[in-house]
Design a protein around this motif. Structure first.
Motif, PDB file in Angstrom:
ATOM      1  N   THR A   1       1.936  18.890 -10.975  1.00 44.13           N
ATOM      2  CA  THR A   1       0.646  18.331 -11.370  1.00 44.13           C
ATOM      3  C   THR A   1      -0.510  19.282 -11.104  1.00 44.13           C
ATOM      4  OG1 THR A   1       0.493  17.225  -9.211  1.00 44.13           O
ATOM      5  CG2 THR A   1       1.408  15.960 -11.037  1.00 44.13           C
ATOM      6  N   THR A   2      -0.353  20.201 -10.163  1.00 47.90           N
ATOM      7  CA  THR A   2      -1.418  21.159  -9.869  1.00 47.90           C
ATOM      8  C   THR A   2      -1.211  22.498 -10.560  1.00 47.90           C
ATOM      9  OG1 THR A   2      -0.248  21.816  -7.829  1.00 47.90           O
ATOM     10  CG2 THR A   2      -1.958  20.118  -7.646  1.00 47.90           C
ATOM     11  N   GLY A   3      -0.209  22.604 -11.424  1.00 45.47           N
ATOM     12  CA  GLY A   3      -0.015  23.823 -12.205  1.00 45.47           C
ATOM     13  C   GLY A   3       0.596  24.976 -11.439  1.00 45.47           C
ATOM     14  N   LYS A   4       1.259  24.702 -10.307  1.00 43.14           N
ATOM     15  CA  LYS A   4       1.877  25.786  -9.537  1.00 43.14           C
ATOM     16  C   LYS A   4       3.303  26.092  -9.995  1.00 43.14           C
ATOM     17  CE  LYS A   4      -0.943  25.009  -5.424  1.00 43.14           C
ATOM     18  NZ  LYS A   4      -0.968  24.682  -3.977  1.00 43.14           N
TER      19      LYS A   4
ATOM     20  N   ARG B   1      11.921  19.820  -1.760  1.00 40.05           N
ATOM     21  CA  ARG B   1      11.469  18.458  -1.530  1.00 40.05           C
ATOM     22  C   ARG B   1      10.811  17.879  -2.768  1.00 40.05           C
ATOM     23  NH1 ARG B   1       8.210  17.918   4.054  1.00 40.05           N
ATOM     24  NH2 ARG B   1       7.527  16.081   2.915  1.00 40.05           N
ATOM     25  N   LYS B   2      11.157  16.628  -3.087  1.00 42.40           N
ATOM     26  CA  LYS B   2      10.716  16.030  -4.343  1.00 42.40           C
ATOM     27  C   LYS B   2       9.196  15.877  -4.407  1.00 42.40           C
ATOM     28  CE  LYS B   2      15.015  13.545  -5.293  1.00 42.40           C
ATOM     29  NZ  LYS B   2      15.652  12.236  -5.569  1.00 42.40           N
ATOM     30  N   GLU B   3       8.587  15.468  -3.295  1.00 39.66           N
ATOM     31  CA  GLU B   3       7.139  15.263  -3.338  1.00 39.66           C
ATOM     32  C   GLU B   3       6.389  16.582  -3.497  1.00 39.66           C
ATOM     33  OE1 GLU B   3       8.418  14.951   1.048  1.00 39.66           O
ATOM     34  OE2 GLU B   3       9.164  14.442  -0.947  1.00 39.66           O
ATOM     35  N   ILE B   4       6.956  17.667  -2.935  1.00 37.56           N
ATOM     36  CA  ILE B   4       6.325  18.979  -3.105  1.00 37.56           C
ATOM     37  C   ILE B   4       6.439  19.438  -4.552  1.00 37.56           C
ATOM     38  CG2 ILE B   4       6.488  21.419  -2.475  1.00 37.56           C
ATOM     39  CD1 ILE B   4       5.143  19.739  -0.374  1.00 37.56           C
ATOM     40  N   THR B   5       7.611  19.249  -5.149  1.00 38.05           N
ATOM     41  CA  THR B   5       7.797  19.621  -6.551  1.00 38.05           C
ATOM     42  C   THR B   5       6.837  18.851  -7.443  1.00 38.05           C
ATOM     43  OG1 THR B   5      10.143  19.986  -6.086  1.00 38.05           O
ATOM     44  CG2 THR B   5       9.496  19.879  -8.382  1.00 38.05           C
ATOM     45  N   GLN B   6       6.692  17.549  -7.187  1.00 34.91           N
ATOM     46  CA  GLN B   6       5.794  16.729  -7.988  1.00 34.91           C
ATOM     47  C   GLN B   6       4.359  17.238  -7.890  1.00 34.91           C
ATOM     48  OE1 GLN B   6       6.580  13.896 -10.020  1.00 34.91           O
ATOM     49  NE2 GLN B   6       4.500  14.399 -10.660  1.00 34.91           N
ATOM     50  N   GLU B   7       3.952  17.587  -6.685  1.00 34.61           N
ATOM     51  CA  GLU B   7       2.590  18.088  -6.517  1.00 34.61           C
ATOM     52  C   GLU B   7       2.410  19.443  -7.191  1.00 34.61           C
ATOM     53  OE1 GLU B   7      -0.280  19.753  -2.962  1.00 34.61           O
ATOM     54  OE2 GLU B   7       1.192  18.205  -2.501  1.00 34.61           O
TER      55      GLU B   7
ATOM     56  N   VAL C   1      11.723  17.189 -11.159  1.00 34.20           N
ATOM     57  CA  VAL C   1      11.761  17.022  -9.705  1.00 34.20           C
ATOM     58  C   VAL C   1      13.201  16.871  -9.229  1.00 34.20           C
ATOM     59  CG1 VAL C   1      11.202  15.408  -7.854  1.00 34.20           C
ATOM     60  CG2 VAL C   1       9.423  16.099  -9.461  1.00 34.20           C
ATOM     61  N   ALA C   2      13.968  16.002  -9.884  1.00 30.68           N
ATOM     62  CA  ALA C   2      15.369  15.803  -9.501  1.00 30.68           C
ATOM     63  C   ALA C   2      16.200  17.059  -9.754  1.00 30.68           C
ATOM     64  CB  ALA C   2      15.947  14.615 -10.273  1.00 30.68           C
ATOM     65  N   ASN C   3      15.898  17.771 -10.844  1.00 31.48           N
ATOM     66  CA  ASN C   3      16.626  18.986 -11.194  1.00 31.48           C
ATOM     67  C   ASN C   3      16.453  20.060 -10.125  1.00 31.48           C
ATOM     68  OD1 ASN C   3      16.658  21.813 -12.610  1.00 31.48           O
ATOM     69  ND2 ASN C   3      17.780  20.491 -14.017  1.00 31.48           N
ATOM     70  N   LEU C   4      15.228  20.273  -9.699  1.00 30.53           N
ATOM     71  CA  LEU C   4      14.956  21.302  -8.689  1.00 30.53           C
ATOM     72  C   LEU C   4      15.459  20.886  -7.317  1.00 30.53           C
ATOM     73  CD1 LEU C   4      11.400  22.532  -9.726  1.00 30.53           C
ATOM     74  CD2 LEU C   4      13.594  23.605 -10.157  1.00 30.53           C
ATOM     75  N   ASN C   5      15.439  19.596  -7.040  1.00 38.50           N
ATOM     76  CA  ASN C   5      15.976  19.128  -5.766  1.00 38.50           C
ATOM     77  C   ASN C   5      17.469  19.404  -5.671  1.00 38.50           C
ATOM     78  OD1 ASN C   5      17.306  16.419  -4.319  1.00 38.50           O
ATOM     79  ND2 ASN C   5      15.614  17.329  -3.204  1.00 38.50           N
ATOM     80  N   PHE C   6      18.189  19.212  -6.776  1.00 40.11           N
ATOM     81  CA  PHE C   6      19.626  19.485  -6.774  1.00 40.11           C
ATOM     82  C   PHE C   6      19.907  20.980  -6.708  1.00 40.11           C
ATOM     83  CE2 PHE C   6      23.430  20.679  -9.171  1.00 40.11           C
ATOM     84  CZ  PHE C   6      24.403  20.006  -8.451  1.00 40.11           C
ATOM     85  N   ARG C   7      19.187  21.769  -7.494  1.00 39.33           N
ATOM     86  CA  ARG C   7      19.500  23.195  -7.597  1.00 39.33           C
ATOM     87  C   ARG C   7      19.032  24.000  -6.389  1.00 39.33           C
ATOM     88  NH1 ARG C   7      16.910  24.685 -13.244  1.00 39.33           N
ATOM     89  NH2 ARG C   7      17.307  26.800 -12.495  1.00 39.33           N
ATOM     90  N   TYR C   8      17.890  23.615  -5.812  1.00 42.01           N
ATOM     91  CA  TYR C   8      17.300  24.439  -4.752  1.00 42.01           C
ATOM     92  C   TYR C   8      16.945  23.663  -3.489  1.00 42.01           C
ATOM     93  CZ  TYR C   8      16.765  27.490  -8.783  1.00 42.01           C
ATOM     94  OH  TYR C   8      17.011  28.238  -9.907  1.00 42.01           O
TER      95      TYR C   8
ATOM     96  N   THR D   1       0.848  -1.197   0.000  1.00 43.81           N
ATOM     97  CA  THR D   1       0.000   0.000   0.000  1.00 43.81           C
ATOM     98  C   THR D   1       0.874   1.234   0.000  1.00 43.81           C
ATOM     99  OG1 THR D   1      -0.135  -0.010   2.424  1.00 43.81           O
ATOM    100  CG2 THR D   1      -1.883  -1.136   1.211  1.00 43.81           C
ATOM    101  N   ARG D   2       0.305   2.328  -0.475  1.00 48.32           N
ATOM    102  CA  ARG D   2       1.019   3.604  -0.548  1.00 48.32           C
ATOM    103  C   ARG D   2       0.514   4.547   0.527  1.00 48.32           C
ATOM    104  NH1 ARG D   2       5.477   2.282  -3.018  1.00 48.32           N
ATOM    105  NH2 ARG D   2       5.096   1.168  -4.965  1.00 48.32           N
ATOM    106  N   PRO D   3       1.339   5.500   0.931  1.00 44.61           N
ATOM    107  CA  PRO D   3       0.950   6.384   2.023  1.00 44.61           C
ATOM    108  C   PRO D   3      -0.111   7.402   1.696  1.00 44.61           C
ATOM    109  CG  PRO D   3       3.218   6.846   1.300  1.00 44.61           C
ATOM    110  CD  PRO D   3       2.746   5.679   0.541  1.00 44.61           C
ATOM    111  N   GLY D   4      -0.584   7.465   0.475  1.00 44.24           N
ATOM    112  CA  GLY D   4      -1.619   8.449   0.150  1.00 44.24           C
ATOM    113  C   GLY D   4      -1.274   9.184  -1.117  1.00 44.24           C
ATOM    114  N   LYS D   5      -2.220   9.922  -1.636  1.00 42.39           N
ATOM    115  CA  LYS D   5      -2.009  10.668  -2.866  1.00 42.39           C
ATOM    116  C   LYS D   5      -1.063  11.829  -2.632  1.00 42.39           C
ATOM    117  CE  LYS D   5      -6.531   9.539  -4.822  1.00 42.39           C
ATOM    118  NZ  LYS D   5      -7.777  10.079  -5.382  1.00 42.39           N
ATOM    119  N   GLN D   6      -0.246  12.093  -3.664  1.00 45.14           N
ATOM    120  CA  GLN D   6       0.725  13.165  -3.550  1.00 45.14           C
ATOM    121  C   GLN D   6       0.056  14.527  -3.536  1.00 45.14           C
ATOM    122  OE1 GLN D   6       3.386  12.275  -6.811  1.00 45.14           O
ATOM    123  NE2 GLN D   6       4.837  11.337  -5.430  1.00 45.14           N
ATOM    124  N   THR D   7      -1.117  14.631  -4.127  1.00 48.05           N
ATOM    125  CA  THR D   7      -1.787  15.922  -4.146  1.00 48.05           C
ATOM    126  C   THR D   7      -2.262  16.352  -2.767  1.00 48.05           C
ATOM    127  OG1 THR D   7      -3.837  14.772  -4.718  1.00 48.05           O
ATOM    128  CG2 THR D   7      -2.556  15.691  -6.533  1.00 48.05           C
TER     129      THR D   7
END
Length: 700
Positions: free
Chosen positions: A281-284, A272-278, A262-269, A102-108
């Motif tokens: 996907t939400t257009g932010k 957090r990867k899960e925040i970038t992914q969200e 996600v990996a690019n922004l994690n390295f440069r800034y 099972t997964r811990p929940g939706k990333q959104t």
């Protein structure tokens, strides 16, 4: 031995008990990954506490059963073992299966678990970092604030769109607005029209492709758009954050664009990867992707396939590419609009030169209609001409009718322009320690060739990899040197021969510089530190109980608690703040500093790990050997969490320096080349002033 004999063998039953306790430790590790958010502290402690209660009960019963002498292992002993094993495995196996499947929940829903103030601070910091980068790159451009107003031709057919586009047919505007819109659409924009105006058009709605010839100003146009979008996002919180990224960094042909970002922004800034992914996907986040043509035709085709999938999930995006390379490949299907930057007109060239008080160059350029005039129609090359020829141009009149002869002559003029520009810049006075022209050309040529082979436009000192060693002998020397360094560290814990053996194996299989595995230390989030320390205590108790079955409960608990506290402290110090990599080799320097800090923090705990067993058993303490072993263990912890790239980077730099490929003070040299306007520094990374100049250096 049949099954019945196995089930009545005390040694087998003892091993099953120890395996049960090991599986319980795995459950604690899986539970820790399930509860990562700050608001789950109570639930996390509650669930883990229940597991620990069950675990302690099972461990206590198992310890009594294992410690009984063989003479006392009667029928009652076997019955108790069967009960413990039955209860334990009925608890452990379904729990592990559930946690793994099972997964811990939706990333959104991740952002709902994080305080809004922290999310706003991350957004503000990221916008500030992007604004600083864009302003730096625009200020550092070659035109010295003399921005040429470019003309954009409408090329929507390049993205498979008809000339007239209706985005929302069901909600069509009134006929008079359609008429005004029809009158406004032309094949070319007016000089000086802002690209954000095109970006905002209703029929484009934020999905734009920017095309142009090499040196036509595509990247400058993208930076200008980014500046306007950043200003809008800073004024309106509902607007997305523009993110500039180089598609040349896309390495894995099968990697989704979202995962790569996600990996690019994690390295440069350090985002957090899960925040970038969200946010994607939400257009932010609004991706502004440059350098599609740098991938080569085959990889460009594969990248466009990934982009077509990515564009289905993002509301806005901008992609830059050379026109010729884009036409040779596949189309980006989900784009709504495309523009192509047009060559400069005679009037624009003359006006630019007049603005620089270099109007004396215009007659010479105009007369060389097949050479310099054609080059000057590209903004980049026009910027170079006044620098390369401050004393004027000799009249050249040449008329070529053969297209191949024209192309060869233009290439010859371009190479001469680059050569004269480089000669002029290398002879300028400077404040830094100088380097000879031969060294500068050789080192920049090596860098340009490496970037070209890797299909890269930007260079990070900390991203240097063993692949840069172009000879197998050098690669073998690199692996051997790594093994010796690791071996010396292992030898402080084990004996010399065993340590060197481990070190050589470690250096052979872990030679790639992987900065994603390092941690960033932060003392700001005290709540997180306390939470992880609590978890570390629980985890250490579990480890101590199982370890105590073989070495004694008291020694096992002490060692387990020390290990748990160290583990919890290191996890608690892992920072999550947005951090810009704005200095050369910053990641390696931070890793070296964090290695020292972690080693110092770990030393008291590792020293106790070595000393306590002898103190408890009443044996004499060999202080010197204990100090050496504890120091080696502390260094191993520091290098494992933060310092492995430091060793790899140092060995790699040493070999490249000895081979003459780079200077020892590499950042100092790159700063010198930046002052010469041969390369540009963008935060902590470097790039040639243009890809055409990089290609010139790569061939010299």
């Amino acid at each position: 031995m049949n099954l019945a004999e196995y089930l009545t063998n005390p040694n087998v039953l003892q091993r099953l008990l120890q395996l049960l306790l090991g599986l319980l430790i795995c459950i604690l590790g899986l539970l820790n990954n399930r509860f990562e958010q700050p608001k789950t502290l109570f639930r996390k402690i509650l669930v883990i506490a229940v597991c620990v209660i069950v675990y302690v009960f099972l461990a206590h019963q198992a310890e009594n059963l294992v410690s009984q002498k063989s003479a006392e292992q009667d029928t009652q002993w076997f019955q108790e073992v069967y009960w413990i094993l039955g209860i334990g495995y009925l608890f452990v196996l379904p729990t592990i299966w559930y946690l793994l499947t099972t997964r811990p929940g939706k990333q959104t829903q991740i952002s709902r678990q994080i305080p809004q103030a922290k999310l706003q601070r991350w957004r503000r910091d990221l916008l500030g970092a992007m604004a600083a980068e864009v302003n730096m790159r625009l200020d550092d451009s070659l035109h010295n604030h003399h921005l040429i107003q470019l003309v954009m031709a409408d090329k929507r057919e390049q993205v498979g769109r008809p000339e007239k586009i209706t985005v929302n047919p069901s909600n069509s505007p009134p006929w008079w607005k359609q008429l005004l819109k029809f009158r406004r659409v032309t094949t070319e924009s007016e000089p000086g029209q802002k690209v954000i105006e095109v970006f905002n058009q209703e029929d484009i709605a934020g999905k734009l492709l920017i095309l142009g010839a090499p040196g036509s100003g595509k990247t400058t146009m993208l930076l200008d758009l980014a500046k306007d979008l950043i200003t809008r996002a800073q004024q309106q919180e509902n607007q997305p954050i523009p993110i500039i990224a180089e598609l040349s960094d896309w390495k894995d042909n099968k990697q989704p664009i979202a995962e790569w970002l996600v990996a690019n922004l994690n390295f440069r800034y350090n985002l957090r990867k899960e925040i970038t992914q969200e946010w994607i996907t939400t257009g932010k986040l609004l991706p502004l992707l440059d350098g599609l043509d740098e991938l080569g035709l085959e990889r460009q085709r594969l990248c466009i396939q990934q982009l077509n999938q990515f564009l289905k999930d993002v509301p806005q995006i901008v992609v830059c590419c050379r026109e010729e390379e884009y036409k040779a490949g596949e189309q980006i299907l989900e784009m709504r609009g495309a523009v192509c930057l047009q060559p400069l007109s005679d009037q624009q060239i003359e006006a630019y030169l007049k603005g620089l008080n270099c109007q004396q160059l215009w007659p010479g350029i105009q007369q060389d209609s097949e050479g310099l005039l054609e080059l000057a129609r590209m903004p980049l090359l026009l910027h170079l001409i006044p620098v390369a020829y401050p004393d004027g141009l000799k009249p050249v009149e040449r008329e070529l009718k053969d297209p191949k002869a024209k192309e060869d002559y233009q290439n010859q003029c371009r190479q001469k322009l680059f050569q004269d520009y480089i000669d002029r810049k290398l002879k300028e006075s400077h404040n830094r320690r100088g380097y000879s022209e031969e060294e500068t050309r050789r080192w920049l040529g090596w860098l340009a060739k490496g970037l070209k082979e890797e299909k890269q436009t930007e260079f990070w000192i900390e991203k240097m990899q063993p692949d840069m060693l172009n000879k197998s002998r050098k690669k073998g020397l690199y692996q051997l040197s790594l093994g010796l360094v690791y071996g010396l560290i292992f030898s402080m814990i084990f004996d010399l021969s065993l340590g060197l053996f481990y070190g050589v194996i470690y250096g052979r299989f872990f030679n790639k510089v992987d900065l994603s595995k390092t941690i960033t230390l932060s003392w700001k989030d005290r709540k997180k530190i306390i939470e992880e320390l609590i978890y570390g205590l629980i985890y250490g108790l579990s480890v101590g109980l199982i370890y105590g079955l073989s070495v004694g409960l008291s020694v096992g608990l002490i060692r387990g608690l020390i290990i748990g506290l160290l583990y919890g402290l290191i996890r608690g110090l892992s920072g999550e703040e947005v951090k810009t990599r704005n200095k050369p080799n910053q990641r390696i320097k931070e890793s070296a500093k964090n290695t020292v800090i972690l080693s110092i923090i770990s030393f008291p705990g590792t020293f106790l790990l070595f000393v306590l067993p002898d103190l408890v058993s009443g044996e004499n303490v060999k202080l010197l050997s204990m100090l050496i072993g504890a120091s080696g263990m502390a260094m191993l912890i520091g290098f494992s969490y933060a310092g492995r790239p430091v060793i790899q980077h140092f060995v790699l730099r040493l070999i490249l320096w000895r081979s003459g490929s780079i200077p020892w003070d590499y950042a100092h040299f790159l700063s010198y080349a930046t002052e010469r306007r041969l390369i540009k520094q963008v935060g902590g990374r470097y790039r040639f002033i243009h890809d055409l100049l990089r290609e010139h250096f790569a061939t010299t």
